[in-house]
Design a protein around this motif. Structure first.
Motif, short mmCIF file in Angstrom:
data_model
loop_
_atom_site.label_atom_id
_atom_site.label_comp_id
_atom_site.label_asym_id
_atom_site.label_seq_id
_atom_site.Cartn_x
_atom_site.Cartn_y
_atom_site.Cartn_z
N PHE A 132 6.50 1.54 13.09
CA PHE A 132 5.76 2.98 12.74
C PHE A 132 6.85 3.98 12.29
O PHE A 132 7.96 4.02 12.74
CB PHE A 132 5.20 3.36 14.05
N GLY A 133 6.38 4.60 11.40
CA GLY A 133 7.07 5.91 10.73
C GLY A 133 7.84 5.11 9.24
O GLY A 133 8.46 6.03 8.62
N ASP A 134 7.80 3.69 9.11
CA ASP A 134 8.39 3.35 8.10
C ASP A 134 7.58 3.23 6.83
O ASP A 134 6.90 2.32 6.47
CB ASP A 134 9.15 2.00 8.40
N GLY A 135 7.66 4.44 5.91
CA GLY A 135 6.86 4.47 4.86
C GLY A 135 7.08 3.38 3.71
O GLY A 135 6.36 2.76 3.31
N PRO A 136 8.39 3.34 3.57
CA PRO A 136 8.61 2.17 2.23
C PRO A 136 8.21 0.71 2.95
O PRO A 136 7.80 -0.06 2.05
CB PRO A 136 10.35 2.25 2.28
N ALA A 137 8.12 0.60 4.11
CA ALA A 137 7.74 -0.82 4.59
C ALA A 137 6.14 -0.83 4.36
O ALA A 137 5.69 -1.92 4.28
CB ALA A 137 8.17 -1.14 6.14
N ALA A 138 5.55 0.31 4.60
CA ALA A 138 4.07 0.26 4.53
C ALA A 138 3.95 -0.14 3.16
O ALA A 138 2.83 -0.85 2.93
CB ALA A 138 3.53 1.39 5.05
N ILE A 139 4.65 0.46 2.38
CA ILE A 139 4.28 0.32 0.76
C ILE A 139 4.50 -1.20 0.48
O ILE A 139 3.68 -1.73 -0.43
CB ILE A 139 5.37 1.28 -0.10
N GLU A 140 5.51 -1.69 0.97
CA GLU A 140 5.93 -3.04 0.78
C GLU A 140 4.79 -4.11 1.18
O GLU A 140 4.21 -4.97 0.72
CB GLU A 140 7.14 -3.62 1.57
N ILE B 188 -1.44 2.93 -4.80
CA ILE B 188 -1.63 1.75 -4.74
C ILE B 188 -3.06 1.00 -4.23
O ILE B 188 -3.66 0.30 -4.89
CB ILE B 188 -0.59 0.85 -3.62
N CYS B 189 -3.54 1.84 -3.21
CA CYS B 189 -5.08 1.56 -2.92
C CYS B 189 -5.92 1.68 -4.07
O CYS B 189 -6.78 0.96 -4.15
CB CYS B 189 -5.30 2.57 -1.88
N VAL C 65 -5.91 2.00 8.38
CA VAL C 65 -5.97 1.37 9.71
C VAL C 65 -5.48 -0.02 9.92
O VAL C 65 -5.10 -0.44 10.89
CB VAL C 65 -7.51 1.41 10.22
N THR C 66 -5.96 -0.90 9.04
CA THR C 66 -5.29 -2.24 8.82
C THR C 66 -3.62 -2.16 8.89
O THR C 66 -3.04 -3.04 9.49
CB THR C 66 -5.57 -2.86 7.29
N LEU C 67 -2.95 -1.17 8.22
CA LEU C 67 -1.55 -1.28 8.29
C LEU C 67 -1.24 -0.65 9.69
O LEU C 67 0.00 -1.34 10.14
CB LEU C 67 -1.01 -0.27 7.20
N ASP D 214 5.29 11.87 -0.05
CA ASP D 214 5.47 11.16 -1.42
C ASP D 214 5.12 9.62 -1.08
O ASP D 214 4.72 8.97 -1.90
CB ASP D 214 6.90 11.20 -2.15
N HIS D 215 5.59 9.27 0.17
CA HIS D 215 5.08 7.95 0.68
C HIS D 215 3.67 7.72 0.78
O HIS D 215 3.09 6.70 0.38
CB HIS D 215 6.02 7.58 1.95
#
Lengths: 579, 79
Positions: free
Chosen positions: A374-382, A348-349, A361-363, A340-341
């Motif tokens: 690493f592993g933090d989906g919500p932080a990647a979304i933010e 978003i992309c 790759v940038t994230l 889901d993440h």
């Protein structure tokens, strides 16, 4: 397809001219690379008035040949600084070809920051204000376009990232249901489109002459051979791997081979791999029901149907499509094992209009820099949402992995020619590493997909961990690929035609029947080599020579688990690629 | 000997515990090969394309050893 349309953004003029003799019989990547080479000064600024954006359907696009709905987009890349061809599957090239256009060249640029929409018809058409779309995401833009021009409208739209000239911006083409979801993603061509002030293109195919092969009977024979090969090969047939599980069926096999880049290329194995795999996508589609679909197609006439629609828990549509590359870049590469993440990151992309590979790759590099764990989906979304906000951080991330790594002092940046590496670890799969490093496009797996023999045992077998003979293997794949990219056929026809001789004959025969040529099998690699040389020469003119055909340094000294291998193909061996 | 097996894509329907891709344990006589394992699982060897053991592709006549982690795939591809 004997017309060329020029869209001059400086003068807001659209003119149609006969296709010059030297471009006749060419299509797709062959045509975009040749025209960019002829018309774009190699040293120009990619976002300045002298760059051009060239759209070209393939040589057999618009016909009834299976899987022939690919379009190439070319220009000078703001990401790599070299030549770029990015391609997508969509109804767009089929309609554009039937309207008689072999190519469309967008040149010049608006100087007042205004935004324009091109209404392309068989006589050329006109540029109209796109003020109502300016700054809007691709989903909202697509809805407005469909509302104005009809639900079935065929279109191209550029996202806010492209309008903001971010180097990871791609160009979105519509899928058969009107989603702005099929991307010519790589290399920042969305930024080029944005720099010109062109927000969208819609096609009006009234009075389209259609496409007729020079030898319709011979065309049918070739078409049948190719269709039979596709429908009988295990990976492309109905109910086969691609149709049932999508491209993300690769997640588990790359993981088992120790070649799935994880946590910004720190390991070749990801513990959560099966949770983001094609099997997991198929299970979600089945369990959640509603909009969730496997076996979705990106253009009419596709008989492989490897796309998908991912649904939320309540069955409502979340995004189309979760590809292998996206499941990897926004999943394993970030240590994220929640589909889901991953789906939200893909959405978003698509909405902001960026390449999912470069974004992931940038994230990964941003996580390496400590901007998130690493592993933090919500932080990647933010983090990814910063692009749409056009914050300073969003502008840094939007420039891609290399720029972001440089901004934060990161030494582990997995790029070649400033373009982020796709979903295969070069230290664990040496041939694809040669492709990443030597490709005229920067790190690009599709340029020469040696994964077929190295991992999938398709088109022969090669040991992925062995470096011997990988230069020649990659060269052969790159040449054949350049030809396929010129035809308008989907690259996935390569799987059946590598194993089934009559399928390959079908490709050559349809091209010959379409054009009246008499190409042989050998001409495929000859033409492919010619295309690569055009691109290489452009890059040399742009200052991108053998010094750029190099791996990221950390891969030469950092051992990658589980095989504990470093990149061990020497620079001299890499230089032999072009000799 | 005892080995751990994972079955992928269309082969996952042969998971004896009905749990898709999840790993399960198989007991085999010493000297058993990959082909013996495939037969014991009731999978048609024609349906198998690639077998990875400890992250390396192995042929059907490869002899298994105690504790091996085996991953079995039908033909797959993507990009």
């Amino acid at each position: 397809m004997d017309k060329l349309v020029r869209v001059n953004m400086t003068e807001k003029k659209v003119t149609v001219e006969p296709l010059p003799e030297k471009y006749k019989g060419k299509g797709g990547r062959w045509l975009t690379s040749l025209m960019v080479s002829d018309e774009v000064p190699a040293g120009c600024h990619p976002l300045g008035p002298n760059n051009k954006l060239v759209f070209a359907p393939g040589m057999v696009s618009g016909t009834s040949a299976p899987n022939s709905g690919r379009i190439s987009v070319g220009g000078k890349s703001p990401l790599t600084g070299g030549i770029k061809e990015a391609n997508a599957g969509s109804p767009f090239p089929q309609k554009m070809a039937r309207m008689g256009y072999a190519a469309m060249v967008v040149e010049g640029l608006v100087e007042d920051g205004s935004s324009w929409l091109l209404k392309l018809n068989v006589d050329g058409g006109e540029l109209v204000s796109a003020g109502d779309l300016q700054g809007k995401g691709t989903y909202d833009s697509a809805e407005i376009i469909r509302g104005k021009y009809g639900e079935k409208t065929t279109f191209v739209v550029n996202g806010p990232a492209g309008e903001a000239k971010m180097a990871m911006a791609g160009i979105a083409f519509n899928d058969p249901e009107g989603r702005p979801a099929r991307y010519a993603g790589r290399g920042g061509l969305g930024a080029v489109m944005g720099s010109k002030g062109l927000k969208a293109i819609v096609l009006d195919d009234t009075n389209a002459p259609g496409v007729t092969p020079k030898d319709p009977e011979a065309f049918k024979v070739g078409q049948k051979k190719l269709a039979e090969a596709i429908l009988s090969h295990d990976v492309t047939k109905k109910g086969g791997a691609l149709n049932s599980f999508g491209t993300a069926v690769l997640v588990n096999i790359l993981n088992e081979a120790g070649g799935l880049p994880t946590n910004n290329f720190r390991s070749g194995v990801f513990e959560g791999a099966s949770k983001i795999s094609g099997e997991a996508l198929a299970e979600a589609a089945q369990k959640r029901g509603g909009a969730g679909t496997m076996g979705h197609k990106c253009h009419p006439g596709c008989i492989i149907q490897c796309s998908n629609v991912y649904a939320r828990e309540d069955g409502s549509e979340h995004v189309s499509c979760v590809e292998y590359e996206s499941a990897w870049s926004l999943g394993a590469n970030l240590g994220v094992d929640n589909l889901d993440h991953v789906a939200e990151l893909v959405r978003i992309c698509n909405d902001v209009g960026v390449d999912t590979i470069e974004a992931g790759v940038t994230l990964g590099v941003a996580m390496e820099a400590g901007l998130a764990e690493f592993g933090d989906g919500p932080a990647a979304i933010e983090l990814l949402n910063e692009l749409g906000k056009r914050s300073p951080l969003g502008h840094i991330l939007g420039q891609g992995a290399q720029f972001t790594g440089e901004a934060y002092g990161v030494t582990r940046i997995p790029t070649v020619k400033r373009q982020g590496m796709p979903a295969y670890e070069p230290r664990a799969v040496k041939g694809i590493g040669v492709t990443y490093i030597t490709s005229t496009m920067g790190a690009d797996h599709t340029a020469g997909y040696t994964i077929a023999p190295e991992i999938l045992a398709v088109g022969g077998k090669a040991d992925p961990l062995v470096k011997q003979d990988k230069i020649g293997l990659s060269r052969a794949f790159q040449q054949t690929t350049a030809f396929i990219d010129a035809t308008g056929y989907c690259l996935f026809i390569a799987f059946p035609i590598l194993d089934i001789g009559s399928g390959f004959e079908g490709v050559v025969e349809t091209v010959n029947a379409m054009l009246g040529t008499s190409y042989s099998g050998e001409d495929v690699t000859r033409i492919g080599a010619e295309i690569l040389k055009i691109e290489r020469d452009f890059n040399l003119g742009a200052g991108i020579g053998k010094e750029a055909d190099r791996p990221p340094e950390f891969m030469t000294y950092e051992k990658l688990p589980p095989h504990n291998q470093v990149w061990d193909i020497s620079n001299e061996e890499l230089d032999s690629f072009w000799e | 000997m005892e080995i751990t097996v994972r079955l992928y894509a269309t082969l996952s329907e042969h998971n004896p515990e009905g749990r898709g891709n999840e790993a399960f344990t198989v007991r085999l006589p010493d000297q058993a090969t990959v082909a013996d394992l495939i037969e014991q699982l009731g999978i048609d060897i024609e349906d198998v394309k690639q077998v990875f053991i400890r992250h390396k592709a192995r042929p059907f006549d490869h002899k298994l050893t105690d504790g091996d982690q085996v991953a079995i795939f039908p033909p797959v591809a993507g990009g």
